[in-house]
Motif scaffolding. Structure first.
Motif, PDB file in Angstrom:
ATOM      1  N   TYR A  76       0.815  -1.166   0.075  1.00  0.00           N
ATOM      2  CA  TYR A  76      -0.032  -0.105   0.048  1.00  0.00           C
ATOM      3  C   TYR A  76       1.004   1.089  -0.045  1.00  0.00           C
ATOM      4  CZ  TYR A  76      -3.512   3.208   2.109  1.00  0.00           C
ATOM      5  OH  TYR A  76      -4.444   4.250   2.286  1.00  0.00           O
ATOM      6  N   PHE A  77       0.780   2.174  -1.091  1.00  0.00           N
ATOM      7  CA  PHE A  77       1.699   3.330  -1.094  1.00  0.00           C
ATOM      8  C   PHE A  77       0.786   4.529  -1.062  1.00  0.00           C
ATOM      9  CE2 PHE A  77       3.700   0.006  -4.163  1.00  0.00           C
ATOM     10  CZ  PHE A  77       4.742  -0.205  -3.198  1.00  0.00           C
ATOM     11  N   GLU A  87       1.571   7.005   8.220  1.00  0.00           N
ATOM     12  CA  GLU A  87       1.304   8.134   8.913  1.00  0.00           C
ATOM     13  C   GLU A  87       0.995   9.541   8.412  1.00  0.00           C
ATOM     14  OE1 GLU A  87       2.030   8.337  12.682  1.00  0.00           O
ATOM     15  OE2 GLU A  87       1.435   6.240  12.216  1.00  0.00           O
ATOM     16  N   GLY A  88       1.607   9.677   7.068  1.00  0.00           N
ATOM     17  CA  GLY A  88       1.495  11.103   6.372  1.00  0.00           C
ATOM     18  C   GLY A  88       0.161  10.727   5.444  1.00  0.00           C
ATOM     19  N   GLU A  89      -0.352  12.012   5.010  1.00  0.00           N
ATOM     20  CA  GLU A  89      -1.439  12.099   4.235  1.00  0.00           C
ATOM     21  C   GLU A  89      -1.111  12.438   2.828  1.00  0.00           C
ATOM     22  OE1 GLU A  89      -4.411  14.893   5.573  1.00  0.00           O
ATOM     23  OE2 GLU A  89      -4.817  13.807   7.364  1.00  0.00           O
ATOM     24  N   TYR A  90      -1.578  11.693   1.812  1.00  0.00           N
ATOM     25  CA  TYR A  90      -1.159  11.888   0.382  1.00  0.00           C
ATOM     26  C   TYR A  90      -2.298  12.141  -0.660  1.00  0.00           C
ATOM     27  CZ  TYR A  90       3.213  10.153   2.338  1.00  0.00           C
ATOM     28  OH  TYR A  90       4.300  10.098   3.306  1.00  0.00           O
ATOM     29  N   PRO A  91      -1.927  12.834  -1.714  1.00  0.00           N
ATOM     30  CA  PRO A  91      -3.168  12.913  -2.540  1.00  0.00           C
ATOM     31  C   PRO A  91      -3.812  11.583  -3.165  1.00  0.00           C
ATOM     32  CG  PRO A  91      -1.401  14.461  -3.105  1.00  0.00           C
ATOM     33  CD  PRO A  91      -1.169  13.554  -1.899  1.00  0.00           C
ATOM     34  N   PHE A  92      -2.852  10.787  -3.260  1.00  0.00           N
ATOM     35  CA  PHE A  92      -3.174   9.681  -4.018  1.00  0.00           C
ATOM     36  C   PHE A  92      -2.777   8.289  -3.259  1.00  0.00           C
ATOM     37  CE2 PHE A  92      -3.792  12.653  -7.320  1.00  0.00           C
ATOM     38  CZ  PHE A  92      -5.011  12.213  -7.749  1.00  0.00           C
ATOM     39  N   TYR A  93      -3.344   7.269  -3.164  1.00  0.00           N
ATOM     40  CA  TYR A  93      -2.603   6.062  -2.594  1.00  0.00           C
ATOM     41  C   TYR A  93      -3.084   4.935  -3.573  1.00  0.00           C
ATOM     42  CZ  TYR A  93      -3.238   8.612   1.852  1.00  0.00           C
ATOM     43  OH  TYR A  93      -3.066   9.428   2.669  1.00  0.00           O
ATOM     44  N   CYS A  94      -2.098   3.688  -3.862  1.00  0.00           N
ATOM     45  CA  CYS A  94      -2.470   2.590  -4.347  1.00  0.00           C
ATOM     46  C   CYS A  94      -2.128   1.282  -3.787  1.00  0.00           C
ATOM     47  CB  CYS A  94      -1.577   2.805  -5.782  1.00  0.00           C
ATOM     48  SG  CYS A  94       0.104   2.570  -5.667  1.00  0.00           S
ATOM     49  N   LEU A  95      -2.966   0.387  -4.141  1.00  0.00           N
ATOM     50  CA  LEU A  95      -2.872  -0.995  -3.329  1.00  0.00           C
ATOM     51  C   LEU A  95      -2.239  -2.032  -4.626  1.00  0.00           C
ATOM     52  CD1 LEU A  95      -5.041  -2.832  -1.189  1.00  0.00           C
ATOM     53  CD2 LEU A  95      -4.151  -3.971  -3.019  1.00  0.00           C
ATOM     54  N   VAL A  96      -1.057  -2.808  -4.267  1.00  0.00           N
ATOM     55  CA  VAL A  96      -0.496  -3.620  -5.165  1.00  0.00           C
ATOM     56  C   VAL A  96      -0.595  -4.973  -4.605  1.00  0.00           C
ATOM     57  CG1 VAL A  96       1.545  -4.162  -6.679  1.00  0.00           C
ATOM     58  CG2 VAL A  96       0.997  -1.575  -6.380  1.00  0.00           C
ATOM     59  N   GLU A  97      -1.050  -5.816  -5.490  1.00  0.00           N
ATOM     60  CA  GLU A  97      -1.137  -7.242  -5.075  1.00  0.00           C
ATOM     61  C   GLU A  97      -0.525  -8.170  -5.987  1.00  0.00           C
ATOM     62  OE1 GLU A  97      -4.474  -9.728  -3.518  1.00  0.00           O
ATOM     63  OE2 GLU A  97      -4.414 -10.296  -5.702  1.00  0.00           O
ATOM     64  N   THR A  98       0.641  -9.086  -5.729  1.00  0.00           N
ATOM     65  CA  THR A  98       1.280  -9.907  -6.452  1.00  0.00           C
ATOM     66  C   THR A  98       0.636 -11.231  -6.238  1.00  0.00           C
ATOM     67  OG1 THR A  98       3.122 -10.098  -5.057  1.00  0.00           O
ATOM     68  CG2 THR A  98       3.172  -8.475  -6.733  1.00  0.00           C
ATOM     69  N   SER A  99       0.630 -12.256  -7.079  1.00  0.00           N
ATOM     70  CA  SER A  99       0.311 -13.638  -6.462  1.00  0.00           C
ATOM     71  C   SER A  99       0.781 -14.550  -7.735  1.00  0.00           C
ATOM     72  CB  SER A  99      -1.192 -13.903  -6.704  1.00  0.00           C
ATOM     73  OG  SER A  99      -1.599 -13.619  -8.068  1.00  0.00           O
ATOM     74  N   GLY A 100       1.654 -15.411  -7.109  1.00  0.00           N
ATOM     75  CA  GLY A 100       2.420 -16.510  -7.868  1.00  0.00           C
ATOM     76  C   GLY A 100       2.836 -17.718  -7.258  1.00  0.00           C
ATOM     77  N   SER A 101       3.579 -18.397  -8.028  1.00  0.00           N
ATOM     78  CA  SER A 101       3.863 -19.947  -7.410  1.00  0.00           C
ATOM     79  C   SER A 101       5.025 -20.182  -6.563  1.00  0.00           C
ATOM     80  CB  SER A 101       3.717 -21.025  -8.316  1.00  0.00           C
ATOM     81  OG  SER A 101       4.699 -20.815  -9.502  1.00  0.00           O
ATOM     82  N   VAL A 127       3.711   0.649   2.713  1.00  0.00           N
ATOM     83  CA  VAL A 127       3.832  -0.508   3.709  1.00  0.00           C
ATOM     84  C   VAL A 127       3.586  -1.856   2.897  1.00  0.00           C
ATOM     85  CG1 VAL A 127       3.309   0.738   5.832  1.00  0.00           C
ATOM     86  CG2 VAL A 127       1.620  -0.240   4.418  1.00  0.00           C
ATOM     87  N   VAL A 128       4.278  -2.776   3.298  1.00  0.00           N
ATOM     88  CA  VAL A 128       3.961  -4.133   2.576  1.00  0.00           C
ATOM     89  C   VAL A 128       3.460  -5.006   3.764  1.00  0.00           C
ATOM     90  CG1 VAL A 128       5.200  -6.353   1.708  1.00  0.00           C
ATOM     91  CG2 VAL A 128       5.746  -3.857   1.291  1.00  0.00           C
ATOM     92  N   ALA A 129       2.225  -5.827   3.493  1.00  0.00           N
ATOM     93  CA  ALA A 129       1.618  -6.739   4.625  1.00  0.00           C
ATOM     94  C   ALA A 129       2.592  -7.797   4.977  1.00  0.00           C
ATOM     95  CB  ALA A 129       0.413  -7.126   3.953  1.00  0.00           C
TER      96      ALA A 129
END
Length: 569
Positions: free
Chosen positions: A320-321, A369-383, A409-411
């Protein structure tokens, strides 16, 4: 490769942000054991039995957690006085109810508001979850077999009784609830998995199977359903196919038009359309099943589907960025495609206003912690976990080192995965938390995808309709989020209360804006009642004429889900 002295501070920031995020999660919720990937918390919009009456008088809570006064949903016919009941359709009587009881027998069930007072029981089937549309159905039928559906449709066609097919009633355009007194045919009791081939990955299921339950069933066998939605805990497979739902896995697995191998449906005259094919190739004549995918129950009722399901990826990562601009968000998406390639399974964009709204409505703390104009969530899935982690680290080093991403952050475990996804999936319901929401689901070319959000906010301000603090103004805010990989924007105009002045300022202005950019007025939510008069902004006259000819061919009496889809002007 960015210089090492730039990468190291960037990755240090990620580690610090992860530590802060982990502490905030621990404060907000008890530490839970890691769950399997399929066991995500459901988003339940309607509970037809125990809380049916809540749809009429829905209690909200304000940001302080105190209940606010309930508001009754207006009848759709009152909100749209230009809509008139088709006089050809029969008014239900006791003889009709008796006949339906005979068809359903002991296995099916119905809610009878024709011969007795059943308003409270009917309300959850008459009203949509956004509290915007409300029909006047007096009868709900719950068949358990396709033969029962066939008998119901044959009788309705002969008697000119209008019907409203319904799945989980999680729709966003008024397509799943009646307008007047149409008979609701709810597929919830047709909820069996018929078969699953663990070699080919082909699932055959009833239309009433809940999406999350299908995905859980597949997860136990190492597979995944190719569709995921915020409403997965309530929506049904038949409704998903009937609306050609897109959702969060579209980037990786594509459209239901490609994944659905076969459809079983009951036609308006009661005939059973049996194309429940289970092989990926079939060039024997017209591919008629495609007509039912996205037809929104206007040419038949889907009773079963066969769908190809891919293997579930054992290695899943979620990041999450925060980003400083939409331009940076586009750069991040471009780099994600380059660096992550085949393991990229989701890239979701949210503006800062959408994240603030989610936090306010849910009393949640955002991951950064900070506030940003934009956020993105990136998911990867592999073997291969090591391989995927290496690719993800390379991506993180690049986007942080090049200052494309400001923070992230990375889960680290399943609890954090759920928390990050909640920041995205929770926006839809948060948007209607304070009184209502006008939702627009649009396909727009990526360079201009977000431009509509500030343009809409400016229009609301110019019309004197928007103020974040003034309760006299109907609009609280305008937020944008969506599926970056699908070029799909969700524009939400957050309301304190529904107001026709706001609707008049938005429509057709929003659709005109989209048409000028060769976009689509409906990316994945369908047309329903909300967009029936605006199809011409995305389709030309000849296309609309052909659609109406198909509708006339399958449903000459016009009894299937009337007043919606392509029936408008």
């Amino acid at each position: 490769m960015p210089p090492l002295n730039r990468c190291l501070p960037a990755l240090r920031r990620i580690r610090l942000a992860n530590a802060t995020f982990e502490r905030s999660i621990a404060r907000q919720t008890p530490r839970l054991p890691a769950l399997p990937a399929y066991a995500l918390l459901p988003q339940r919009r309607w509970q037809h039995a125990a809380t049916a009456s809540a749809s009429q008088e829905t209690s909200n809570e304000d940001e302080a957690g105190q209940p606010t006064p309930s508001k009754q949903i207006k009848y759709t016919s009152d909100s749209y006085p230009d809509l008139k009941r088709d006089s050809r359709f029969k008014q239900l009587d006791e003889a009709d109810v008796k006949h339906f009881k005979e068809i359903l027998g002991s296995s099916g069930s119905l809610i009878d508001g024709v011969t007795q007072d059943a308003q409270d029981d009917l309300e959850g089937y008459n009203a949509d979850w956004m509290r915007k549309y409300r029909g006047q159905a007096r009868l709900v039928l719950k068949p358990t077999t396709k033969e029962q559906v066939s008998g119901i449709m044959k009788y309705c066609n002969e008697k000119m009784i209008a019907v409203n097919p319904q799945g989980g009633n999680t729709g966003l355009v008024g397509g799943s609830v009646p307008v007047f007194d149409e008979v609701v045919i709810n597929l919830g009791k047709m909820n069996k998995i018929r078969s699953f081939d663990e070699v080919s990955g082909v699932l055959v299921a009833d239309a009433g199977v809940i999406l999350e339950e299908a995905d859980s069933y597949l997860a136990e066998r190492g597979y995944i359903f190719p569709l995921d939605l915020g409403a997965k805990g309530t929506c049904q497979l038949g409704g998903n196919v009937a609306t050609n739902a897109g959702g969060l896995r579209f980037l990786r697995y594509g459209s239901l038009h490609g994944n659905v191998l076969g459809v079983e449906a009951v036609l308006p005259d009661g005939r059973i359309f049996n194309d429940l094919f289970t092989l990926p190739k079939n060039n024997t004549g017209f591919d008629l099943k495609q007509l039912f995918i996205g037809a929104e129950g206007t040419i038949g009722i889907i009773t079963g589907i066969s769908v190809h399901c891919p293997q579930r990826s054992p290695a899943v990562n979620v990041a999450y960025f925060g980003l400083d601009s939409y331009e940076k968000t586009q750069q991040a998406f471009r780099e994600a495609k380059k660096k992550l390639g085949e393991i990229l399974s989701a890239f979701e964009m949210m503006d800062g206003a959408a994240q603030k709204l989610y936090a306010k409505a849910n009393g949640a703390k955002l991951p950064l912690e900070g506030e940003y104009p934009f956020y993105c969530l990136v998911e990867t899935s592999g073997s291969n976990g090591e391989h995927d982690e290496a690719k993800l680290n390379d991506f993180l080093e690049h986007v942080m080192g090049e200052e494309i991403v400001a923070d992230g952050v990375v889960a680290q475990d399943e609890t954090q995965v759920q928390s990050l996804w909640a920041c995205r999936e929770g926006i839809s319901e948060s948007s209607q938390h304070f009184g209502g929401v006008y939702k627009y689901d649009l396909s727009i070319p990526l360079p201009e995808l977000y431009d509509l959000v500030p343009a809409t906010r400016q229009r609301m301000e110019d019309e004197g309709l928007l103020d974040a603090e003034d309760d006299a103004k109907p609009v609280m805010d305008v937020v944008g989020y969506g599926h970056m990989g699908d070029q799909n924007l969700h524009l939400n105009v957050v309301m304190r209360r529904y107001d026709k002045k706001v609707e008049a300022a938005l429509e057709p202005w929003v659709y005109e804006w989209v048409r000028e950019r060769q976009g689509s007025i409906s990316a994945e939510h369908g047309l329903g009642l909300a967009k029936r008069n605006y199809v011409g902004y995305s389709r030309d006259e000849e296309m609309i004429k052909l659609m109406r000819q198909i509708k006339q061919l399958y449903d000459p009496n016009g009894i299937m889900n009337p007043y919606k889809y392509v029936s408008g002007g």
